[in-house]
Scaffold this motif. Structure first.
Motif, short mmCIF file in Angstrom:
data_model
loop_
_atom_site.label_atom_id
_atom_site.label_comp_id
_atom_site.label_asym_id
_atom_site.label_seq_id
_atom_site.Cartn_x
_atom_site.Cartn_y
_atom_site.Cartn_z
N ALA A 95 -10.74 30.19 9.10
CA ALA A 95 -12.11 29.53 9.33
C ALA A 95 -11.85 28.54 10.46
N THR A 96 -13.25 28.05 11.01
CA THR A 96 -13.38 27.16 11.97
C THR A 96 -13.41 25.81 11.01
N VAL A 97 -12.50 24.89 11.32
CA VAL A 97 -12.73 23.82 10.50
C VAL A 97 -13.28 22.45 11.31
N GLY A 98 -14.20 21.97 10.53
CA GLY A 98 -15.04 20.47 10.95
C GLY A 98 -15.92 20.00 9.98
N ARG A 99 -16.42 18.81 10.59
CA ARG A 99 -16.77 18.41 11.77
C ARG A 99 -15.41 17.60 12.04
N PHE A 100 -14.44 17.16 11.21
CA PHE A 100 -13.11 16.67 11.50
C PHE A 100 -12.09 17.45 10.85
N ALA A 101 -11.45 18.07 11.52
CA ALA A 101 -10.37 18.99 11.35
C ALA A 101 -9.11 17.90 10.82
N ASN A 102 -8.39 18.29 9.88
CA ASN A 102 -7.24 17.61 9.56
C ASN A 102 -7.94 16.29 8.51
N TYR A 116 -18.85 4.71 7.28
CA TYR A 116 -19.51 5.89 6.87
C TYR A 116 -18.34 6.37 5.92
N GLN A 117 -18.65 7.22 4.76
CA GLN A 117 -18.16 7.87 3.75
C GLN A 117 -18.04 9.29 3.79
N THR A 118 -16.86 10.17 3.77
CA THR A 118 -16.92 11.46 3.79
C THR A 118 -16.43 12.02 2.35
N PRO A 119 -16.90 12.93 1.92
CA PRO A 119 -16.28 13.40 0.77
C PRO A 119 -14.71 13.48 0.53
N LEU A 120 -14.04 13.21 -0.65
CA LEU A 120 -12.80 13.20 -0.95
C LEU A 120 -12.42 14.58 -1.50
N ASN A 121 -12.11 15.52 -0.67
CA ASN A 121 -11.63 16.74 -1.12
C ASN A 121 -10.30 17.16 -0.99
N ASP A 122 -9.21 16.15 -0.82
CA ASP A 122 -8.08 16.31 -0.57
C ASP A 122 -7.34 15.08 -1.36
N SER A 123 -7.14 15.00 -2.69
CA SER A 123 -6.87 13.88 -3.36
C SER A 123 -7.61 12.78 -3.01
N THR A 124 -6.86 11.78 -2.29
CA THR A 124 -7.81 10.39 -1.99
C THR A 124 -8.19 10.63 -0.55
N ASN A 125 -8.20 11.47 0.01
CA ASN A 125 -8.47 11.73 1.44
C ASN A 125 -9.85 12.80 1.69
N SER A 126 -10.21 13.02 2.94
CA SER A 126 -11.08 13.93 3.30
C SER A 126 -10.45 14.90 4.08
N LEU A 127 -10.51 16.22 3.93
CA LEU A 127 -9.80 17.17 4.52
C LEU A 127 -10.91 18.07 5.16
N HIS A 128 -10.55 18.38 6.70
CA HIS A 128 -11.40 19.44 7.29
C HIS A 128 -12.98 19.47 7.12
#
Length: 383
Positions: A95-102, A116-128
């Motif tokens: 896939a294309t990953v973003g808005r912020f990859a990694n 700004y707060q983005t979803p935490l979908n990688d334990s305690t972090n936001s991923l892809h």
């Protein structure tokens, strides 16, 4: 008069039809989403036996078929055979990953004094990009072109506030295949409000063929980087630039992935369960492409060089493929069955001093262009 008319018709057909040695783009349908929307697909094919199927869901590479040294075809990109697989087992496959990859630390960043707060979908972090990133949305096919370079361009307009990110962002993804077996992926983005951006491609590669019992740990890798950005136990960069010399991260000379992928003497390998790190190729986005990596499979003879204009390369050795789903070859995908090479800005760049700039302003155009230069040593001219 009939002869003249016939000649005229033949001339018109010759102009309309792609040349015999030109790549082609064939539009189709991959399936439907639960809400009934159709997922378009475009098959890019050249005259050297290479084809890439691109689907509009996630602007993804669904398959990439190429010859080996003996002239035998195989699909070397992990993927699902239908939409049901992508919906049940997403895993950013192709896939294309973003808005912020990694990763973004705690999913938070600050612009102009506002947090700004983005979803935490990688334990305690936001991923892809978050829980519904660019990999999980339906893109619009806006252009399909035949050779000499065949291409498809897909577009997604991410609204202001999407996954917590500011600004309405318009993103174009173009996949282009030529007769030299080069697959170029270009991402461009504009915004109407200051925001952050880091878009990349998350194709999983197994040059022996997806589902092959060989896996990808025998692949030989070269990465022209003198340092990495080490991470903490949550895979967020510490801010250091650590030299690769004398470590398991030194791929400046060709090395098989499996030689050191399970080396627990380095805590970095324990944190990532293998390779899942950013190699420092440069310190800023450039106007031209440079070599990011070389990957070859001694078994099949297939190989690629990856070039990009990005400063970082996230090399991931498929450590979290956990055997819970299968792919197109009806084989279970397990740890180490494929690798990912993602040209990008460094992880968590918006929160790290000394990392490349991740901000995008109105009037600017973000651009990440990467080219896979595939090779197999097989004779050309086979479909």
């Amino acid at each position: 008069m009939k002869t003249i008319a016939a000649l005229g018709l033949l001339a018109a057909l010759a102009i309309a039809a792609p040349a015999a040695d030109a790549a082609t783009a064939k539009r189709g349908t991959f399936g439907k989403l639960p809400d009934g929307r159709t997922v378009d697909s475009v098959l890019l094919t050249n005259n050297r036996g290479l084809s890439a199927n691109i689907i509009a869901y996630g602007a993804s590479i669904q398959s990439l078929v190429m010859l080996d040294r003996a002239g035998k075809k195989a699909d070397i990109a992990l993927g699902h055979e239908n939409m049901d697989g992508y919906l049940k087992f997403p895993n950013f496959i192709g896939a294309t990953v973003g808005r912020f990859a990694n990763r973004i630390d705690a999913g938070r960043f600050t612009l102009n004094g506002r947090q700004y707060q983005t979803p935490l979908n990688d334990s305690t972090n936001s991923l892809h990009g978050g829980s519904i990133g660019f990999d999980k949305v339906l893109w619009q096919v806006v252009s399909v072109k035949n050779g000499p370079t065949a291409s498809v361009t897909l577009r997604y307009v991410s609204p202001d506030g999407d996954q917590g990110y500011p600004g309405t962002m318009t993103v174009d993804t173009t996949y282009a295949l030529d007769e030299q077996n080069n697959l170029t992926i270009e991402y461009t983005a504009t915004t109407d409000k200051e925001t952050i951006v880091n878009i990349s491609n998350h194709a999983y590669w197994n040059l022996s063929g997806e589902g092959s019992s060989n896996g990808a740990m025998g692949h030989v890798v070269t990465i022209p980087a003198d340092s990495i950005t080490p991470v903490d136990e949550t895979l967020i960069p510490t801010g250091e630039f650590r030299p690769v010399a004398g470590t398991v991260f030194d791929f400046r000379k060709p090395r098989a992935i499996g030689d050191r992928v399970r080396d627990a003497s380095d805590k970095q390998m324990v944190y990532g369960r293998g390779y899942d790190h950013n190699w420092v190729i440069g310190h800023k986005v450039t106007t031209t492409q440079h070599l990011m990596s070389r990957v070859s499979d001694p078994v099949s003879g297939r190989s690629f060089e990856l070039w990009s204009n990005q400063p970082g390369l996230q090399f991931y050795s498929g450590n979290f493929l956990n055997g819970t789903f299968s792919g197109k070859a009806k084989k279970i995908y397990r740890e180490g069955d494929a690798i990912v090479m993602e040209p990008q800005i460094f992880p968590d760049a918006i929160n790290q001093k000394g990392f490349p700039e991740a901000r995008l302003q109105p009037g600017q155009t973000y651009r990440n262009v990467m080219t896979y230069k595939f090779s197999s040593g097989a004779a050309a001219g086979r479909r």
